[in-house]
Every structure is written in C-alpha cells, then in structure tokens.
Motif scaffolding. Structure first.
Motif, mmCIF file in Angstrom:
data_model
loop_
_atom_site.group_PDB
_atom_site.id
_atom_site.type_symbol
_atom_site.label_atom_id
_atom_site.label_comp_id
_atom_site.label_asym_id
_atom_site.label_seq_id
_atom_site.Cartn_x
_atom_site.Cartn_y
_atom_site.Cartn_z
ATOM 1 N N PRO A 105 1.343 -1.138 -0.072
ATOM 2 C CA PRO A 105 -0.021 -0.356 0.031
ATOM 3 C C PRO A 105 0.910 1.072 0.267
ATOM 4 N N THR A 106 0.685 2.082 -0.776
ATOM 5 C CA THR A 106 1.014 3.691 -1.353
ATOM 6 C C THR A 106 0.984 4.805 -0.461
ATOM 7 N N ASN A 107 -0.410 4.267 -0.596
ATOM 8 C CA ASN A 107 -1.310 5.617 0.092
ATOM 9 C C ASN A 107 -1.973 5.698 0.848
ATOM 10 N N ILE A 108 -1.646 5.179 2.136
ATOM 11 C CA ILE A 108 -2.365 4.353 3.971
ATOM 12 C C ILE A 108 -1.894 6.177 4.359
ATOM 13 N N ILE A 109 -3.124 6.492 5.188
ATOM 14 C CA ILE A 109 -3.305 7.835 5.666
ATOM 15 C C ILE A 109 -4.107 7.652 7.215
ATOM 16 N N ASN A 110 -3.797 7.275 7.959
ATOM 17 C CA ASN A 110 -4.480 7.858 9.152
ATOM 18 C C ASN A 110 -4.947 8.964 10.131
ATOM 19 N N GLY A 111 -5.830 8.737 10.763
ATOM 20 C CA GLY A 111 -6.632 10.544 11.373
ATOM 21 C C GLY A 111 -7.743 10.489 10.979
ATOM 22 N N SER A 112 -8.624 12.239 10.734
ATOM 23 C CA SER A 112 -9.289 12.224 11.115
ATOM 24 C C SER A 112 -9.701 13.149 9.728
ATOM 25 N N PHE A 113 -11.476 12.239 9.246
ATOM 26 C CA PHE A 113 -11.864 12.375 7.863
ATOM 27 C C PHE A 113 -13.065 13.353 8.284
ATOM 28 N N LYS A 114 -13.133 14.550 7.313
ATOM 29 C CA LYS A 114 -14.550 14.764 7.357
ATOM 30 C C LYS A 114 -15.435 14.504 5.963
ATOM 31 N N ALA A 115 -16.214 14.218 5.717
ATOM 32 C CA ALA A 115 -17.454 13.418 4.609
ATOM 33 C C ALA A 115 -18.306 14.800 4.032
ATOM 34 N N TYR A 116 -18.191 15.271 2.605
ATOM 35 C CA TYR A 116 -19.072 15.968 2.713
ATOM 36 C C TYR A 116 -20.233 15.598 1.336
ATOM 37 N N ILE A 117 -21.745 14.734 1.648
ATOM 38 C CA ILE A 117 -22.305 14.480 0.754
ATOM 39 C C ILE A 117 -23.543 15.587 0.308
ATOM 40 N N THR A 118 -23.254 15.303 -1.175
ATOM 41 C CA THR A 118 -24.321 16.074 -2.111
ATOM 42 C C THR A 118 -25.561 15.910 -2.583
ATOM 43 N N PHE A 119 -26.149 16.437 -2.361
ATOM 44 C CA PHE A 119 -27.812 16.136 -2.627
ATOM 45 C C PHE A 119 -28.137 16.507 -4.035
ATOM 46 N N ASP A 120 -29.381 15.945 -4.349
ATOM 47 C CA ASP A 120 -30.067 16.931 -5.428
ATOM 48 C C ASP A 120 -30.723 17.581 -5.135
ATOM 49 N N CYS A 121 -31.150 18.897 -5.709
ATOM 50 C CA CYS A 121 -31.858 19.304 -5.206
ATOM 51 C C CYS A 121 -32.322 20.030 -6.108
ATOM 52 N N ASN A 152 -2.129 16.450 8.431
ATOM 53 C CA ASN A 152 -1.699 15.619 8.259
ATOM 54 C C ASN A 152 -0.217 14.696 8.074
ATOM 55 N N GLU A 153 0.298 14.303 8.296
ATOM 56 C CA GLU A 153 1.588 14.390 7.857
ATOM 57 C C GLU A 153 1.695 13.167 6.029
ATOM 58 N N SER A 154 0.377 12.072 7.100
ATOM 59 C CA SER A 154 1.172 11.571 4.934
ATOM 60 C C SER A 154 0.545 11.873 4.661
ATOM 61 N N VAL A 155 -0.434 12.906 4.404
ATOM 62 C CA VAL A 155 -0.369 14.128 3.161
ATOM 63 C C VAL A 155 0.386 15.017 3.261
ATOM 64 N N LEU A 156 1.525 15.468 3.643
ATOM 65 C CA LEU A 156 2.790 16.166 2.990
ATOM 66 C C LEU A 156 3.844 15.475 2.025
ATOM 67 N N LEU A 157 3.412 14.940 0.831
ATOM 68 C CA LEU A 157 3.564 14.387 -0.691
ATOM 69 C C LEU A 157 4.331 15.668 -1.339
ATOM 70 N N SER A 158 5.529 14.898 -1.832
ATOM 71 C CA SER A 158 6.294 15.526 -2.956
ATOM 72 C C SER A 158 5.655 15.556 -4.515
#
Length: 280
Positions: free
Chosen positions: A58-74, A155-161
């Motif tokens: 696995p090359t893109n594992i990230i541990n921590g807090s995530f925020k999800a955004y769900i968009t609805f058809d209006c 999050n240190e896991s997304v300090l990507l080059s």
C-alpha cells in the motif's frame, strides 16, 4: 523493489524503455495527434505502475480524522430536500450546509448545493467503504450526486512531494483544496455572487480551479457578507500548494481582504469532480 522502497523512480532501464516507446509513437516530425498518443501512453503506463505498486505494498495509507461531504440533488425542490434532511439529521452527527456558488462564468448562473457533512476517524483507503455504506443506509430515500472525503494537510501522511502526488494519486480526483473565508462589505453592487467571483478571478492567478460561494443560510456578518474562495491544485505536491497558499494570502492582504478563516485540505475521494466545473 527499489521503486517500492524509495517511492521514487530510479529504474533507469525501465524509464529508457518507456522513452524509446514514446519516441516511436511520436514519429518524425512530431504533430499534435502524435503528442496526444504519447499523452495517452504515459497515462496508461502511470496507471499500470500504480496498480502494480498497490498490489505489492500500500502506497497511500492515511490514518487520522476525515471529513465527508455528501451533496444531494436539489434541482427540483430545494426546500423539500432541506426539510427532509433536517428530519434525517436531527440529533445526529450530520450537519446541513446550504451554499450558493457561481460556477458558470459565461451566464453568471448561480448554483445551489445542499450538502451534509460529518467527521470520521480511521484509515484510508478502507474508510471510504465504511463511509459509503453508512451514507447509503442513512440517506437511502434521497438522491446523492457526490461524496467527497477530505483530510487536513496537517496530517503528515499528505505531505506529499510532487513525484509522490503524481505517482501514487489520481491527477483528476485527488487534489489539494484551499478555502479562504472573506468578509465583503455589503452594498447594492457588491453582494452579488457573480460580481464577487469575477473580482477574485482577476486577483488570483491560475484561477481556472477557483470558485466563490457563500452560505445561503447566512445572515450579514455585521456590515459584511462572508464569502468562501475555494482553490484547487491538481498538479504537484504539498510544497507547491504551500507556495501558492503563501502567494494567495499575500495578495488577499494587499487587497484588504484578510481571511477570517483558512482551511487547507487534501481530497482523497471525490465521486463527481465535475460538479463544480473545476475541470475544463
């Protein structure tokens, strides 16, 4: 093995082989159709390498807090969707967000989006299935048009080059997103969303990945309205996004638009990137 251990390309034989194949595709002289075929070839090889790497380690594992955004058809009845969501989300972790954004530069058309957000702790990529399963169960009677999952760049896991971003993440659905909450003085001319959109587009360079929105629920912030500038960076790693961020902050402060709030995030999952017209 070296590629997997270092997460960078040092296999010069393979690179030379790829370049030789590109040269054959290009032909002589090079024309635009040849360049398109080369681009398709590079994209194919990139996806092939990513798939092989993910199977091995696995090359893109990230541990921590995530925020999800769900968009609805209006599109049919916005207020009915909001009322239904209010019932579903009552006394839960879900927060309803109702925004207006200008995403059509030719017609100044303002789009409304009804979104629900929630917080999760876990490990990417496995958390994506968990979030999607929960969303499907809780909002089964509503039409979902987008699921977007983000993690803070602290999050240190997304300090990507630059190379890690290009090699291990999608160029179209994984990107850095910077959001600036800006107070704008109310007036008959300047509380118009398309006007604000055009004004910030002139100020911010590389603005084809920029849009401006505001909370459609909000009341005035004193004599001001609060607008959110959202800028996305699809190419390059965290370093490039940080440089761009510093430049944008400097520009906003020079123009007397000091942000009240700044949020820097990395999008790990986006099921409908074209919803905001940020890819042209």
């Amino acid at each position: 093995e070296q590629l997997i251990q270092t997460k960078s390309i040092h296999d010069f034989k393979r690179v030379s082989h790829i370049l030789d194949e590109m040269k054959e595709i290009c032909g002589d002289p090079i024309d635009s159709s040849s360049m398109e075929r080369v681009s398709e070839f590079v994209e194919m090889k990139s996806n092939e390498l990513k798939s092989k790497l993910d199977l091995l380690v696995p090359t893109n594992i990230i541990n921590g807090s995530f925020k999800a955004y769900i968009t609805f058809d209006c599109s049919n009845d916005t207020m009915n969707v909001i009322n239904n969501l209010a019932k579903v989300c009552e006394n839960t972790k879900y927060k309803i967000i109702f925004i207006a954004l200008d995403n059509n530069r030719k017609t100044d058309k303002v789009q409304e989006q009804v979104i629900v957000s929630s917080q999760y702790d876990g490990e990417y990529p496995s958390i994506v299935k968990q979030i999607e399963r929960e969303i499907s169960q809780n909002f089964q009677d509503l039409s979902i048009i987008r699921i977007k999952i983000k993690v803070l760049t602290t999050n240190e896991s997304v300090l990507l080059s630059d190379m890690e971003k290009d090699l291990f993440w999608s160029k179209t659905t994984n990107y850095f997103e910077l959001r600036y909450t800006i107070p704008v003085r109310r007036s008959r001319k300047r509380d118009d969303l398309p006007y604000i959109q055009r004004r910030f587009q002139r100020l911010v360079r590389n603005n084809h990945n920029l849009h401006v929105s505001h909370d459609a629920f909000q009341k005035a912030y004193g004599n001001d309205l609060l607008y959110v500038i959202t800028i996305r960076f699809f190419n390059g790693g965290a370093g490039l996004a940080l440089v761009q961020h510093s430049s944008i902050i400097g520009m906003l402060e020079r123009e007397k638009f000091s942000p009240l709030k700044v949020v820097q995030e990395f999008v790990v999952h986006d099921t409908n990137i074209k919803l905001d017209n940020c890819i042209e």
